[in-house]
Scaffold this motif. Structure first.
Motif, mmCIF file in Angstrom:
data_model
loop_
_atom_site.group_PDB
_atom_site.id
_atom_site.type_symbol
_atom_site.label_atom_id
_atom_site.label_comp_id
_atom_site.label_asym_id
_atom_site.label_seq_id
_atom_site.Cartn_x
_atom_site.Cartn_y
_atom_site.Cartn_z
ATOM 1 N N ILE A 215 -31.712 0.698 -11.559
ATOM 2 C CA ILE A 215 -30.268 0.582 -11.328
ATOM 3 C C ILE A 215 -29.778 1.761 -10.501
ATOM 4 C CG2 ILE A 215 -28.010 0.545 -12.457
ATOM 5 C CD1 ILE A 215 -29.406 -0.827 -14.849
ATOM 6 N N TYR A 216 -30.243 2.946 -10.849
ATOM 7 C CA TYR A 216 -29.843 4.161 -10.133
ATOM 8 C C TYR A 216 -30.305 4.121 -8.678
ATOM 9 C CZ TYR A 216 -29.191 9.169 -9.249
ATOM 10 O OH TYR A 216 -28.799 10.383 -8.740
ATOM 11 N N THR A 218 -31.170 1.536 -6.695
ATOM 12 C CA THR A 218 -30.827 0.402 -5.830
ATOM 13 C C THR A 218 -29.329 0.238 -5.616
ATOM 14 O OG1 THR A 218 -30.872 -1.122 -7.717
ATOM 15 C CG2 THR A 218 -32.912 -0.846 -6.471
ATOM 16 N N TYR A 219 -28.534 1.105 -6.222
ATOM 17 C CA TYR A 219 -27.073 1.040 -5.998
ATOM 18 C C TYR A 219 -26.773 1.267 -4.524
ATOM 19 C CZ TYR A 219 -22.153 2.384 -6.185
ATOM 20 O OH TYR A 219 -20.807 2.466 -5.976
ATOM 21 N N PRO A 220 -25.857 0.509 -3.918
ATOM 22 C CA PRO A 220 -24.959 -0.513 -4.476
ATOM 23 C C PRO A 220 -25.431 -1.940 -4.198
ATOM 24 C CG PRO A 220 -24.137 0.147 -2.345
ATOM 25 C CD PRO A 220 -25.462 0.866 -2.536
ATOM 26 N N TRP A 224 -25.882 -8.299 -9.439
ATOM 27 C CA TRP A 224 -25.643 -8.430 -10.875
ATOM 28 C C TRP A 224 -25.487 -9.876 -11.325
ATOM 29 C CZ3 TRP A 224 -26.768 -4.782 -14.115
ATOM 30 C CH2 TRP A 224 -26.864 -3.475 -13.628
ATOM 31 N N GLN A 252 -22.518 7.987 -13.264
ATOM 32 C CA GLN A 252 -22.806 6.807 -12.437
ATOM 33 C C GLN A 252 -22.490 5.497 -13.177
ATOM 34 O OE1 GLN A 252 -25.072 9.489 -12.510
ATOM 35 N NE2 GLN A 252 -24.236 10.165 -10.546
ATOM 36 N N HIS A 254 -20.152 3.611 -12.831
ATOM 37 C CA HIS A 254 -19.651 2.613 -11.870
ATOM 38 C C HIS A 254 -20.772 1.935 -11.096
ATOM 39 C CE1 HIS A 254 -20.160 6.353 -9.610
ATOM 40 N NE2 HIS A 254 -20.248 5.623 -8.509
ATOM 41 N N TYR A 255 -22.022 2.412 -11.228
ATOM 42 C CA TYR A 255 -23.127 1.706 -10.589
ATOM 43 C C TYR A 255 -23.278 0.301 -11.179
ATOM 44 C CZ TYR A 255 -24.918 5.894 -8.188
ATOM 45 O OH TYR A 255 -25.073 6.990 -7.356
ATOM 46 N N VAL A 256 -22.836 0.141 -12.403
ATOM 47 C CA VAL A 256 -22.702 -1.195 -12.992
ATOM 48 C C VAL A 256 -21.244 -1.598 -12.809
ATOM 49 C CG1 VAL A 256 -22.931 -2.598 -15.067
ATOM 50 C CG2 VAL A 256 -24.485 -0.654 -14.690
#
Length: 338
Positions: A215-216, A218-220, A224, A252, A254-256
């Motif tokens: 997740i960290y 591959t942002y943004p 999802w 982070q 907001h990465y989700v």
């Protein structure tokens, strides 16, 4: 005086009263001819336990971006298998350590090469690889076959060992281009890679850190909506992973996307407010060993066996080869992810 207004004894006074009560009880027990208190005995080890001194010391991996050298014989095996699959255009995607490196930059030594494919592709591929001198075995028809040459091997993976997540054509179609040991190929997309890890949550192996790193890393660009589609009814396992991500990376959060947080938390709130009147125990889907007592001694439902038997029936109908689908006694039932 009302009961609620009576003065409370200090905590130390309550403890002293409890101690005296215990002493009186023990004195009465000593006076009874039918009561026997034996000296404490040294506890016998659990039949499944292993003394710490007999366990071989293992060095646990430490995450790093430094590439690791692998034996040339191992690299040769990986290249041979990949070139054979590419030459015949078999649909597959590389996963495990190679996919993790592609999406996060983390390098991890691995003795095997994980290839994800549909059960139909695996069924067709095994005879082809045998013709080219590889030793092949179906370790567990639900999810795993192995291709050997010497001490190194390649895993052909068609789903998770609990049978709730199955590799489909879309997994391969969405794979990302990559180079693996000089071969132009593809690795699982990050969404499928996360889906392959949400149930790797056992005592001996937990892939929560991998999910957080994906997740960290591959942002943004993480899709999802696709992830929600992949996990389906098992969204709570994804939420668990996301809570770990937020704990590890609070800056982070907001990465989700907020809408994903809101949707999953709303689902959870709805489930708590209006619980299922007939819920099914699901512990065996997470770790059949740690939840064995629930099944064997407490009589709770074995959803793992139900799911696996359903999947085996599907494979038997699809392949028409029931003899290949019999479960070996020593089949690996735990998904170990690279």
């Amino acid at each position: 005086m009302p009961r609620d207004s009576q003065p409370q004894r200090p905590r130390c006074a309550r403890l002293e009263l409890a101690r005296k009560a215990f002493q009186i009880e023990m004195s009465a027990a000593d006076a009874s001819p039918n009561t026997h208190f034996s000296q404490p005995q040294r506890a016998q080890p659990h039949p499944n336990s292993v003394p710490e001194s007999s366990k071989a010391a293992e060095s646990l991996p430490v995450t790093s971006s430094m590439p690791m050298d692998i034996p040339e014989q191992q690299a040769t095996l990986f290249r041979e298998v990949l070139l054979l699959l590419e030459g015949k255009k078999f649909p597959y995607a590389v996963s495990g350590a190679f996919a993790l490196r592609q999406h996060t930059g983390i390098c991890r030594f691995t003795k095997d090469l994980d290839l994800f494919m549909t059960a139909s592709t695996s069924h067709q591929l095994l005879p082809y690889l045998r013709q080219h001198g590889f030793e092949c075995e179906v370790c567990d028809p639900v999810w795993l076959a192995k291709v050997h040459k010497g001490e190194f091997f390649v895993d052909l993976i068609t789903g998770m060992s609990n049978a709730v997540i199955v590799v489909e054509d879309s997994w391969i179609e969405r794979a990302h281009p990559a180079m693996v040991h000089g071969v132009k190929t593809r690795v699982l997309a990050p969404e499928e890679l996360v889906a392959s890890k949400v149930f790797v949550a056992k005592r001996e192996r937990f892939d929560g850190a991998d999910i957080a790193h994906i997740i960290y890393g591959t942002y943004p660009n993480f899709d999802w909506d696709r992830e929600l589609q992949l996990v389906g009814e098992h969204w709570e396992m994804l939420l668990w992973s996301l809570l770990l991500f937020r704990y590890v990376y609070p800056a982070q959060t907001h990465y989700v996307p907020p809408r994903i947080w809101h949707e999953l938390l709303q689902r959870l709130e709805d489930q708590i407010a209006k619980p299922d009147p007939h819920p099914t125990f699901r512990g065996s889907l997470v770790d059949e060993n740690m939840f064995a007592i629930d099944l064997n001694e407490w009589g709770l439902a074995n959803l793992l066996e139900d799911r696996r038997q359903r999947r085996l029936s599907e494979l038997e109908r699809a392949n028409g080869r029931p003899n290949l689908l019999r479960m070996p006694k020593d089949a690996p039932r735990n998904r170990r992810s690279a």
